[in-house]
Design a protein around this motif. Structure first.
Motif, PDB file in Angstrom:
ATOM      1  N   HIS A  14     -18.264  15.923  11.844  1.00  0.00           N
ATOM      2  CA  HIS A  14     -18.850  14.969  10.916  1.00  0.00           C
ATOM      3  C   HIS A  14     -18.911  13.609  11.604  1.00  0.00           C
ATOM      4  N   PRO A  15     -19.997  12.855  11.428  1.00  0.00           N
ATOM      5  CA  PRO A  15     -20.107  11.565  12.135  1.00  0.00           C
ATOM      6  C   PRO A  15     -19.041  10.549  11.762  1.00  0.00           C
ATOM      7  N   TRP A  16     -18.423  10.715  10.578  1.00  0.00           N
ATOM      8  CA  TRP A  16     -17.408   9.753  10.147  1.00  0.00           C
ATOM      9  C   TRP A  16     -15.995  10.330  10.224  1.00  0.00           C
ATOM     10  N   GLN A  17     -15.795  11.410  10.981  1.00  0.00           N
ATOM     11  CA  GLN A  17     -14.512  12.102  10.962  1.00  0.00           C
ATOM     12  C   GLN A  17     -13.365  11.264  11.529  1.00  0.00           C
ATOM     13  N   ARG A  18     -13.649  10.359  12.470  1.00  0.00           N
ATOM     14  CA  ARG A  18     -12.566   9.535  13.002  1.00  0.00           C
ATOM     15  C   ARG A  18     -12.011   8.595  11.934  1.00  0.00           C
ATOM     16  N   TRP A  19     -12.896   8.109  11.066  1.00  0.00           N
ATOM     17  CA  TRP A  19     -12.435   7.241   9.985  1.00  0.00           C
ATOM     18  C   TRP A  19     -11.884   8.043   8.819  1.00  0.00           C
ATOM     19  N   SER A  20     -12.567   9.130   8.447  1.00  0.00           N
ATOM     20  CA  SER A  20     -12.146   9.887   7.263  1.00  0.00           C
ATOM     21  C   SER A  20     -10.883  10.703   7.506  1.00  0.00           C
ATOM     22  N   ILE A  21     -10.568  10.998   8.761  1.00  0.00           N
ATOM     23  CA  ILE A  21      -9.364  11.783   9.053  1.00  0.00           C
ATOM     24  C   ILE A  21      -8.334  10.945   9.789  1.00  0.00           C
ATOM     25  N   LEU A  22      -8.674  10.458  10.979  1.00  0.00           N
ATOM     26  CA  LEU A  22      -7.681   9.757  11.799  1.00  0.00           C
ATOM     27  C   LEU A  22      -7.229   8.442  11.156  1.00  0.00           C
ATOM     28  N   MET A  23      -8.177   7.621  10.724  1.00  0.00           N
ATOM     29  CA  MET A  23      -7.784   6.343  10.138  1.00  0.00           C
ATOM     30  C   MET A  23      -7.117   6.527   8.778  1.00  0.00           C
ATOM     31  N   THR A  24      -7.490   7.575   8.067  1.00  0.00           N
ATOM     32  CA  THR A  24      -6.777   7.886   6.824  1.00  0.00           C
ATOM     33  C   THR A  24      -5.316   8.189   7.117  1.00  0.00           C
ATOM     34  N   ALA A  25      -5.082   8.948   8.189  1.00  0.00           N
ATOM     35  CA  ALA A  25      -3.713   9.276   8.587  1.00  0.00           C
ATOM     36  C   ALA A  25      -2.935   8.022   8.984  1.00  0.00           C
ATOM     37  N   VAL A  26      -3.601   7.104   9.680  1.00  0.00           N
ATOM     38  CA  VAL A  26      -2.946   5.848  10.070  1.00  0.00           C
ATOM     39  C   VAL A  26      -2.544   5.050   8.825  1.00  0.00           C
ATOM     40  N   ILE A  27      -3.441   4.991   7.843  1.00  0.00           N
ATOM     41  CA  ILE A  27      -3.146   4.266   6.600  1.00  0.00           C
ATOM     42  C   ILE A  27      -1.965   4.909   5.878  1.00  0.00           C
ATOM     43  N   LEU A  28      -1.975   6.228   5.789  1.00  0.00           N
ATOM     44  CA  LEU A  28      -0.863   6.935   5.137  1.00  0.00           C
ATOM     45  C   LEU A  28       0.450   6.675   5.853  1.00  0.00           C
ATOM     46  N   PHE A  29       0.398   6.644   7.199  1.00  0.00           N
ATOM     47  CA  PHE A  29       1.622   6.390   7.959  1.00  0.00           C
ATOM     48  C   PHE A  29       2.152   4.992   7.696  1.00  0.00           C
ATOM     49  N   PHE A  30       1.276   4.000   7.671  1.00  0.00           N
ATOM     50  CA  PHE A  30       1.725   2.638   7.427  1.00  0.00           C
ATOM     51  C   PHE A  30       2.298   2.486   6.026  1.00  0.00           C
ATOM     52  N   ILE A  31       1.688   3.160   5.050  1.00  0.00           N
ATOM     53  CA  ILE A  31       2.237   3.119   3.694  1.00  0.00           C
ATOM     54  C   ILE A  31       3.620   3.753   3.673  1.00  0.00           C
ATOM     55  N   TYR A  32       3.750   4.910   4.341  1.00  0.00           N
ATOM     56  CA  TYR A  32       5.057   5.566   4.437  1.00  0.00           C
ATOM     57  C   TYR A  32       6.074   4.647   5.118  1.00  0.00           C
ATOM     58  N   PHE A  33       5.657   3.995   6.203  1.00  0.00           N
ATOM     59  CA  PHE A  33       6.566   3.114   6.944  1.00  0.00           C
ATOM     60  C   PHE A  33       7.058   1.981   6.060  1.00  0.00           C
ATOM     61  N   ASN A  34       6.162   1.393   5.273  1.00  0.00           N
ATOM     62  CA  ASN A  34       6.571   0.306   4.388  1.00  0.00           C
ATOM     63  C   ASN A  34       7.507   0.779   3.289  1.00  0.00           C
ATOM     64  N   VAL A  35       7.299   2.002   2.815  1.00  0.00           N
ATOM     65  CA  VAL A  35       8.219   2.560   1.825  1.00  0.00           C
ATOM     66  C   VAL A  35       9.603   2.726   2.442  1.00  0.00           C
ATOM     67  N   GLN A  36       9.663   3.170   3.706  1.00  0.00           N
ATOM     68  CA  GLN A  36      10.947   3.322   4.371  1.00  0.00           C
ATOM     69  C   GLN A  36      11.618   1.969   4.621  1.00  0.00           C
ATOM     70  N   VAL A  37      10.808   0.932   4.827  1.00  0.00           N
ATOM     71  CA  VAL A  37      11.374  -0.418   4.922  1.00  0.00           C
ATOM     72  C   VAL A  37      12.051  -0.781   3.600  1.00  0.00           C
ATOM     73  N   SER A  38      11.407  -0.421   2.470  1.00  0.00           N
ATOM     74  CA  SER A  38      12.001  -0.683   1.152  1.00  0.00           C
ATOM     75  C   SER A  38      13.307   0.091   0.977  1.00  0.00           C
ATOM     76  N   VAL A  39      13.344   1.323   1.467  1.00  0.00           N
ATOM     77  CA  VAL A  39      14.569   2.125   1.392  1.00  0.00           C
ATOM     78  C   VAL A  39      15.667   1.474   2.237  1.00  0.00           C
ATOM     79  N   ALA A  40      15.287   0.978   3.428  1.00  0.00           N
ATOM     80  CA  ALA A  40      16.269   0.317   4.303  1.00  0.00           C
ATOM     81  C   ALA A  40      16.800  -0.965   3.667  1.00  0.00           C
ATOM     82  N   VAL A  41      15.925  -1.706   2.987  1.00  0.00           N
ATOM     83  CA  VAL A  41      16.365  -2.915   2.277  1.00  0.00           C
ATOM     84  C   VAL A  41      17.332  -2.539   1.163  1.00  0.00           C
ATOM     85  N   ASN A  42      17.043  -1.450   0.460  1.00  0.00           N
ATOM     86  CA  ASN A  42      17.926  -0.998  -0.610  1.00  0.00           C
ATOM     87  C   ASN A  42      19.296  -0.612  -0.061  1.00  0.00           C
TER      88      ASN A  42
END
Length: 419
Positions: free
Chosen positions: A85-113
């Motif tokens: 798909h012409p947009w697969q790098r954004w629809s798959i890879l960049m989606t994964a990057v966004i999910l990872f950053f969200i997960y990372f920030n949640v873990q920062v919240s856990v570390a603060v707790n």
């Protein structure tokens, strides 16, 4: 909306859900232990918890980062081969990057707790005079939080930037898809508005709502185990007394009560919003005709049409009164609910100052995640409206029958633009 950005959307989202579930289950039933083969074993059960920024660079975390990247790479490689798909790098890879950053920030919240407990117990000792310390030790303790806050803030800024670009790429894909088929769409009433305004509104709402939804799910997954661990400090709940899993039961019951209350109070709002769109469309359509025809958009007609707009908006404002009463009353009560359920344990001297802060923060994170529908109800209503219009629009290209509600609407109003 979806076929322009994602390869074979129905199959893609189904496979993404199945692959994610399989990766999560494999992680908990052996994948976490595999890190030991490459020198990145999980933390020992009796190991002291790591407090501060160092936890995010510990061996178990590094192994998870590698595991996540491998799972994404396999999924991306499959879809690149199976359905390019012409947009697969954004629809798959960049989606994964966004999910990872969200997960990372949640873990920062856990570390603060996790930082809350020992630091506020230390502060309690200083306040009561039972503990001794130096200025340097105090500021070193604050520095642990500062590093976590600094890293979390910067990751959040980077992620917000990426999400904005990701959403605009999705809008670009929709725009290109509709423009390529303009010759088949140009005869539809309001085609230009669908392509320009509705795709813009759809992308903007998805940017806010999508990120909040994913953050809520990940926060819930991350903080439920923390709350289960912390409820060892809780002896009983008010009225209910001693019950199994008291914090989890209290959080679920409280959020279920709030969500159901708000959904019942807001039951009429989607229909009222849709009726508002109809009268707005009729008013706008007459004004558009008036641009080209002198006999249209006469004062008597426009006055009547605007009176309909006024009547519908005033009715909507009235119904929002009781909806907001229910919503804001619940949200205000939510500010003290955690203290309410901790009352018996506080009176029994079973909770320290540090544990109180940890439990209150974890409880707030879990209930905040479960209250996603409650806090986002108005935005969800708007998204439903925009999605319905775009769905009816693209049905022309896909050769699909319109949903029943759109068929009924068009039967009453012809080709009038419901936006």
């Amino acid at each position: 909306m979806f076929v322009s950005f994602f390869p074979q959307p129905k199959l893609f989202f189904s496979s993404a859900a199945i692959w994610s579930l399989a990766a999560i289950l494999f992680w908990f039933f052996g994948g976490e232990q595999l890190g030991g083969l490459v020198g990145l074993p999980p933390a020992a059960a009796d190991a002291a918890p790591i407090i501060g920024i160092a936890v995010l660079a510990s061996k178990p975390f590094i192994w998870f980062y590698i595991y996540f990247a491998l799972c994404v790479a396999i999924f991306y490689a499959f879809w690149s081969w199976y359905s390019p798909h012409p947009w697969q790098r954004w629809s798959i890879l960049m989606t994964a990057v966004i999910l990872f950053f969200i997960y990372f920030n949640v873990q920062v919240s856990v570390a603060v707790n996790a930082w809350y407990g020992p630091f506020f117990d230390y502060v309690q000792g200083l306040m009561s005079g039972t503990g001794k310390s130096t200025n340097a030790e105090f500021y070193i303790g604050l520095a642990d939080f500062s590093w976590l806050a600094l890293v979390g803030m910067n990751v959040q800024v980077v992620n917000a930037f990426i999400v904005s670009h990701w959403i605009f790429r999705w809008r670009t894909a929709m725009n290109n898809y509709f423009i390529e088929n303009w010759s088949r769409l140009r005869h539809i009433e309001g085609a230009s508005q669908r392509i320009q305004e509705d795709t813009m509104r759809f992308s903007q709402i998805m940017e806010d709502l999508g990120s909040s939804f994913v953050q809520s799910i990940m926060t819930l997954i991350a903080f439920l185990p923390v709350m289960i661990q912390l409820q060892a400090h809780i002896s009983e709940l008010p009225i209910l007394g001693a019950i199994p899993q008291p914090l989890v039961v209290a959080a679920l019951a409280w959020c279920l009560f709030g969500t159901i209350s708000v959904m019942i109070a807001g039951m009429k709002l989607p229909g009222l919003q849709f009726r508002n769109q109809r009268v707005e469309a009729a008013y706008r359509k007459e004004l558009v005709y008036g641009e080209d025809h002198a006999d249209r958009a006469q004062p008597a007609t426009t006055t009547e049409l605007f009176a309909n707009v006024r009547h519908n908006y005033f009715r909507l404002y009235f119904h929002y009164i009781y909806f907001n009463v229910v919503r804001y009353t619940y949200l205000q009560a939510d500010n003290i609910f955690s203290l309410l359920i901790l009352g018996p344990s506080l009176v029994a001297h079973k909770i320290t100052f540090g544990a109180l802060n940890q439990i209150s923060n974890a409880f707030g994170k879990v209930t905040g995640s479960l209250q996603f529908l409650l806090t986002s109800w108005s935005t969800i209503v708007e998204l439903q409206s925009v999605h319905k219009r775009l769905r009816a629009f693209e049905a022309t290209l896909l050769g699909e029958p319109l949903p029943d509600i759109d068929q009924r609407y068009l039967a009453r109003h012809g080709a009038e633009d419901p936006a």
